[in-house]
Design a protein around this motif. Structure first.
Motif, PDB file in Angstrom:
ATOM      1  N   GLU A  56       0.804  -1.113  -0.143  1.00 26.65           N
ATOM      2  CA  GLU A  56      -0.017   0.008  -0.042  1.00 26.65           C
ATOM      3  C   GLU A  56       0.837   1.421   0.129  1.00 26.65           C
ATOM      4  O   GLU A  56       0.748   2.382  -0.659  1.00 26.65           O
ATOM      5  CB  GLU A  56      -0.888   0.187   1.225  1.00 26.65           C
ATOM      6  CG  GLU A  56      -1.939   1.062   1.501  1.00 26.65           C
ATOM      7  CD  GLU A  56      -2.773   0.826   2.504  1.00 26.65           C
ATOM      8  OE1 GLU A  56      -3.194   2.162   2.868  1.00 26.65           O
ATOM      9  OE2 GLU A  56      -2.801  -0.117   3.190  1.00 26.65           O
ATOM     10  N   GLU A  57       2.010   1.238   0.875  1.00 27.58           N
ATOM     11  CA  GLU A  57       2.843   2.493   0.702  1.00 27.58           C
ATOM     12  C   GLU A  57       3.630   2.577  -0.536  1.00 27.58           C
ATOM     13  O   GLU A  57       3.699   3.891  -1.010  1.00 27.58           O
ATOM     14  CB  GLU A  57       3.730   2.162   1.908  1.00 27.58           C
ATOM     15  CG  GLU A  57       3.324   2.075   3.304  1.00 27.58           C
ATOM     16  CD  GLU A  57       2.658   0.809   3.579  1.00 27.58           C
ATOM     17  OE1 GLU A  57       2.865  -0.150   2.893  1.00 27.58           O
ATOM     18  OE2 GLU A  57       1.734   0.926   4.667  1.00 27.58           O
ATOM     19  N   ASP A  58       4.174   1.574  -1.198  1.00 30.21           N
ATOM     20  CA  ASP A  58       4.572   1.836  -2.696  1.00 30.21           C
ATOM     21  C   ASP A  58       3.444   2.372  -3.589  1.00 30.21           C
ATOM     22  O   ASP A  58       4.099   3.114  -4.303  1.00 30.21           O
ATOM     23  CB  ASP A  58       5.098   0.486  -3.097  1.00 30.21           C
ATOM     24  CG  ASP A  58       6.302  -0.087  -2.170  1.00 30.21           C
ATOM     25  OD1 ASP A  58       7.148   0.732  -1.689  1.00 30.21           O
ATOM     26  OD2 ASP A  58       6.480  -1.431  -2.368  1.00 30.21           O
ATOM     27  N   ALA A  59       2.471   1.870  -3.640  1.00 31.55           N
ATOM     28  CA  ALA A  59       1.358   2.451  -4.376  1.00 31.55           C
ATOM     29  C   ALA A  59       1.051   3.740  -3.867  1.00 31.55           C
ATOM     30  O   ALA A  59       1.028   4.817  -4.937  1.00 31.55           O
ATOM     31  CB  ALA A  59      -0.004   1.634  -4.286  1.00 31.55           C
ATOM     32  N   ARG A  60       1.253   4.285  -2.826  1.00 31.30           N
ATOM     33  CA  ARG A  60       0.977   5.703  -2.351  1.00 31.30           C
ATOM     34  C   ARG A  60       2.069   6.634  -3.044  1.00 31.30           C
ATOM     35  O   ARG A  60       1.656   7.649  -3.602  1.00 31.30           O
ATOM     36  CB  ARG A  60       0.791   5.986  -1.011  1.00 31.30           C
ATOM     37  CG  ARG A  60       0.232   7.239  -0.610  1.00 31.30           C
ATOM     38  CD  ARG A  60       0.356   7.345   1.109  1.00 31.30           C
ATOM     39  NE  ARG A  60      -0.775   6.464   1.603  1.00 31.30           N
ATOM     40  CZ  ARG A  60      -0.314   5.425   2.315  1.00 31.30           C
ATOM     41  NH1 ARG A  60       0.869   5.318   2.564  1.00 31.30           N
ATOM     42  NH2 ARG A  60      -1.091   4.821   2.863  1.00 31.30           N
ATOM     43  N   SER A  61       3.224   5.967  -2.886  1.00 32.83           N
ATOM     44  CA  SER A  61       4.409   6.697  -3.337  1.00 32.83           C
ATOM     45  C   SER A  61       4.323   6.873  -4.768  1.00 32.83           C
ATOM     46  O   SER A  61       4.857   7.878  -5.436  1.00 32.83           O
ATOM     47  CB  SER A  61       5.727   5.906  -2.963  1.00 32.83           C
ATOM     48  OG  SER A  61       5.941   5.872  -1.674  1.00 32.83           O
ATOM     49  N   ILE A  62       3.664   5.777  -5.643  1.00 35.20           N
ATOM     50  CA  ILE A  62       3.699   5.983  -7.070  1.00 35.20           C
ATOM     51  C   ILE A  62       2.813   7.241  -7.469  1.00 35.20           C
ATOM     52  O   ILE A  62       3.079   8.026  -8.454  1.00 35.20           O
ATOM     53  CB  ILE A  62       3.111   4.727  -7.560  1.00 35.20           C
ATOM     54  CG1 ILE A  62       4.386   3.540  -7.696  1.00 35.20           C
ATOM     55  CG2 ILE A  62       2.764   5.056  -9.204  1.00 35.20           C
ATOM     56  CD1 ILE A  62       3.735   2.306  -7.895  1.00 35.20           C
TER      57      ILE A  62
END
Length: 305
Positions: free
Chosen positions: A292-298
């Motif tokens: 979820e954190e990686d998606a938010r960073s994208i």
């Protein structure tokens, strides 16, 4: 209230209530992106994380094991890319992480379809079925052409004008086999399950015949539109398999299931997807699944203005 939800990017209160959209960049610019969130507020890929089959356990079972039905009818989720009567060629960005909707660009310019007399822009709500992929390395047995490397397209013929990014539960009616610049480009004909006219289209097998009865001239206009829409850009007319005849619901559903299997192979690295981005948040067992954190960073790496 409904108006407040709409203002916040929430669309319809049924299928769309499970998803919202977030705009980045300016509309009508190369920077514009429309990202998707699920009901838990997680950024997701509309291409990969929204289930093909509409069902009550969508967010927990990807791909869904149970499908929503209306009577004996299996419903599919449709992602609306282009609202009816508009001209901007909006599409799922298959080559970008999380696959937002963006404005298509060709030769450095934003793409708009010409008005094909007597129509204005797209003559249906136009979009795609998630979790489907027309494999460019797979030669279709019927058309003799490879897939176009995109999710399967949908022409929704209901009475309402939808919004870009809206998720609509649709009833499949038939399919048209367009051969576009040597590629198989299936066009699913569907209608929103909650449309007032959906109940009139109820033939056991030949829903297309009901469309001809209740919407005279619409299918003929669809063939004309796809045949001619690239001519104003200096390209030749498009051609069709089956001499431009629409195939029935059963054929359409089998075509959808086939492209769903190609998508599964893509997401589990059983085939080479080339430049397709398979980043997802919810697909169980996929090597492309991110946090979820990686998606938010994208998403946050893309300018909001």
């Amino acid at each position: 209230s409904r108006l407040l939800l709409a203002a916040r990017g929430w669309g319809r209160l049924d299928a769309m209530s499970r998803y919202s959209t977030e705009q980045r960049g300016r509309p009508n610019s190369p920077d514009y992106r429309l990202y998707f969130k699920n009901a838990d507020g997680k950024y997701i890929s509309p291409f990969h994380d929204i289930p093909l089959f509409a069902g009550s356990k969508e967010d927990k079972e990807i791909p869904a094991k149970r499908s929503k039905t209306t009577g004996s009818e299996v419903l599919f989720n449709m992602i609306v890319e282009v609202p009816r009567w508009t001209n901007a060629k909006m599409e799922i960005a298959t080559e970008e992480p999380l696959n937002p909707i963006k404005h298509d660009i060709k030769k450095g310019k934003l793409r708009y379809v010409a008005n094909i007399f007597p129509h204005k822009g797209y003559i249906w709500n136009y979009g795609a079925l998630p979790q489907t992929w027309e494999d460019p390395n797979h030669t279709d047995n019927i058309t003799g052409c490879c897939g176009d490397n995109d999710p399967i397209d949908v022409c929704e013929i209901g009475s309402k004008i939808r919004s870009s990014g809206e998720i609509v539960q649709v009833k499949v009616l038939g399919v048209l086999a367009l051969v576009d610049e040597g590629e198989t480009d299936w066009k699913i004909i569907a209608i929103s399950a909650d449309d007032p006219e959906a109940q009139k289209i109820h033939g056991k097998y030949f829903y297309i015949d009901d469309v001809k009865k209740h919407k005279p001239g619409y299918l003929e206009a669809t063939v004309d539109w796809f045949q001619l829409y690239k001519v104003p850009d200096g390209k030749p007319e498009n051609h069709f398999a089956f001499n431009g005849e629409f195939k029935d619901k059963a054929f359409a559903v089998e075509t959808i299931k086939s492209t769903h299997e190609h998508w599964k192979a893509l997401l589990h690295k059983k085939v080479d997807g080339g430049t397709i981005k398979c980043t997802n948040v919810l697909v169980s067992g996929s090597p492309f699944c991110c946090s979820e954190e990686d998606a938010r960073s994208i998403v946050q790496s893309v300018s909001i203005f």
